[in-house]
Design an enzyme around this catalytic site. Structure first.
Site, PDB file in Angstrom:
ATOM      1  N   LYS A  78     -49.382 -41.086  39.964  1.00 55.31           N
ATOM      2  CA  LYS A  78     -49.362 -42.360  38.955  1.00 55.31           C
ATOM      3  C   LYS A  78     -48.220 -43.406  39.208  1.00 55.31           C
ATOM      4  O   LYS A  78     -47.339 -43.070  39.801  1.00 55.31           O
ATOM      5  CB  LYS A  78     -49.105 -41.711  37.389  1.00 55.31           C
ATOM      6  CG  LYS A  78     -49.133 -42.499  36.498  1.00 55.31           C
ATOM      7  CD  LYS A  78     -49.178 -41.897  34.865  1.00 55.31           C
ATOM      8  CE  LYS A  78     -49.051 -42.730  33.842  1.00 55.31           C
ATOM      9  NZ  LYS A  78     -48.702 -42.030  32.734  1.00 55.31           N
ATOM     10  N   SER A 153     -51.582 -43.324  29.035  1.00 59.14           N
ATOM     11  CA  SER A 153     -51.338 -44.257  30.097  1.00 59.14           C
ATOM     12  C   SER A 153     -51.717 -43.593  31.378  1.00 59.14           C
ATOM     13  O   SER A 153     -51.676 -44.352  32.573  1.00 59.14           O
ATOM     14  CB  SER A 153     -49.754 -44.341  30.101  1.00 59.14           C
ATOM     15  OG  SER A 153     -48.942 -43.382  30.272  1.00 59.14           O
ATOM     16  N   SER A 177     -50.163 -39.298  26.683  1.00 63.11           N
ATOM     17  CA  SER A 177     -50.884 -39.974  27.888  1.00 63.11           C
ATOM     18  C   SER A 177     -51.432 -39.139  28.836  1.00 63.11           C
ATOM     19  O   SER A 177     -52.272 -39.561  29.893  1.00 63.11           O
ATOM     20  CB  SER A 177     -49.609 -40.780  28.488  1.00 63.11           C
ATOM     21  OG  SER A 177     -49.197 -41.847  27.664  1.00 63.11           O
TER      22      SER A 177
END
Length: 469
Positions: A78, A153, A177
């Site tokens: 990520k 996210s 997230s």
């Protein structure tokens, strides 16, 4: 190989010489070339490095030496997590793409377990957002319906796994997230307990954690094993589990008291499809012999929730590595300014309130119920490109969709409880909708047992988006 196979099975195939790490890497890179232009999951690629690492992994297999658990299996990172030699822009125009000099602890553990780091996935700028879109890299879309968001996210990683561009993806969770994108993309999203996965600086007053999004429960368990090797230099770490989490897959749970909650702790409306997801999982758990009954748990007071939203998160944005904060999204500039308008006494009082109320909330597990079952979100995945637009238009106002997305997830971060989202329902249009199980302190083992018990019933490992098969 099947690109939708579990990382565990791919690693087994590598060790048994049924498939080469080079073949695996080439297949995923081919699928990224083919499908990612419409998904926009990846923001940075290191194809040559991945292929060389795969060749080195192949040589190690042929030497018949001892291999780590996930030897030769690729995984994307990520774009919040640092890897030495890679950029880490936090999805921001205001952050340089200069290579980082240090690797995050959770990423080190993935490397030590044999994973090959394959590219970086999209995320909203700096993280405090429930969808995956930013000014720097644009909008990430949901493979199940490209008009929709994959959530956030960790939406870039979730979209990559859902589309078969990676077997699993590294992720993080500060308010939902991991679980929100897993719900939106038809995946398994396990948020570890506080202190389970090491971080040099636990973010958002120790509410955030690193983890992964996966399709298979066995991957969620096995990745937790490798990512949760304790950091003896840290302030604290979670208790060592009774046995490896991978050994919890398929293990009996015994009869549990499952509390069912379908009304949102925030008071917002809950979509019928989200209620249906929770009730579908409740029905299956009841059929497995568990006692399921409605509950009305105590959650955080409005003052405590505001302390997190208005004090902790804005303050944390001043730890983020902006080179030019004036280039931040408008809503982030408002949050950063908001932090400077508050004083340290207010912050300390707010955090103390969070601690005190957390104790009362956590006490309900084991006393009133063993596991809490809820929808993962109070709404289905929103249209791509709408949520950030709404927040920039009114950064301090009430936003229904964003609130619905986090309503059932954020309290697990504030309390540090483990939680998992399971893809147990789809709308008439075929869009995935998840249900969430929240476990007792440090009891990821129970969640893994329950998830593995229902996995074959719902069949989500073989339910794939048509356009990406």
């Amino acid at each position: 190989m099947n690109p939708f196979d579990s990382a565990v099975s791919l690693a087994q195939a590598v060790r048994s010489k049924q498939v080469s790490p080079v073949e695996i890497a080439q297949e995923y890179l081919r699928r990224i070339d083919r499908y990612d232009p419409e998904i926009n999951a990846f923001v940075w690629r290191n194809d040559e490095e991945v292929l060389q690492a795969a060749k080195d992994a192949e040589d190690a297999v042929m030497s018949d030496g001892k291999l780590p658990a996930f030897h030769g299996v690729p995984i994307p990172v990520k774009d919040f997590n640092s890897v030495a030699g890679q950029p880490n822009t936090y999805g921001s125009v205001g952050v340089s793409d200069a290579p980082r000099t240090e690797t995050d602890l959770s990423i080190e553990r993935l490397q030590q377990s044999g994973f090959l780091l394959m590219g970086r996935t999209n995320a909203p700028e700096m993280g405090p957002m429930s969808v995956t879109e930013n000014q720097r890299y644009g909008i990430t879309r949901n493979p199940w319906d490209l008009r929709l968001s994959p959530g956030g996210s960790s939406g870039g990683g979730a979209a990559a796994v859902a589309g078969g561009l990676a077997p699993v993806a590294q992720a993080s969770d500060g308010g939902g997230s991991i679980r929100m994108p897993s719900s939106a993309c038809g995946l398994v999203g396990l948020k570890p307990s506080r202190g389970r996965v090491p971080m040099r600086v636990p973010a958002w007053e120790h509410s955030a954690t690193d983890g992964a999004v996966t399709r298979h429960v066995e991957d969620a368990a096995a990745l937790l094993d490798v990512m949760s090797v304790p950091d003896l230099l840290g302030w604290y770490h979670a208790p060592v589990p009774e046995r490896p989490f991978a050994e919890e897959v398929g293990r009996e749970t015994g009869r549990l008291r499952v509390g069912l909650l379908v009304s949102a702790p925030t008071g917002v409306p809950v979509d019928d499809e989200c209620v249906a997801a929770a009730k579908a999982l409740a029905h299956v758990l009841e059929g497995l012999g568990h006692d399921v009954s409605p509950v009305e748990p105590r959650f955080f007071s409005l003052d405590a929730a505001r302390a997190f939203v208005d004090l902790v998160v804005p303050a944390a944005l001043h730890l983020t590595p902006y080179d030019d904060p004036d280039l931040a999204e408008p809503y982030l500039q408002v949050l950063r300014a908001q932090a400077l308008s508050r004083n340290s006494a207010e912050y300390a009082q707010g955090v103390a309130l969070l601690h005190l109320e957390s104790r009362e909330i956590i006490a309900q597990w084991g006393r009133d119920f063993d596991v809490l079952l809820t929808p993962t979100m109070a709404c289905t995945p929103p249209p791509a490109g709408t949520v950030v637009q709404d927040k920039n238009a009114d950064p301090t106002g009430f936003r229904m969709t964003e609130t619905q997305m986090i309503s059932f997830t954020f309290f697990a971060n504030l309390t540090g409880l483990p939680a998992i989202s399971l893809p147990v329902h789809r709308t008439a249009a075929g869009v995935p909708v998840g249900a969430q199980l929240v476990g007792a302190p440090f009891d990821e083992a129970c969640l893994i047992r329950l998830a593995s018990a229902v996995e074959s019933v719902f069949g989500w490992t073989t339910t794939l988006p048509d356009a990406f098969r």
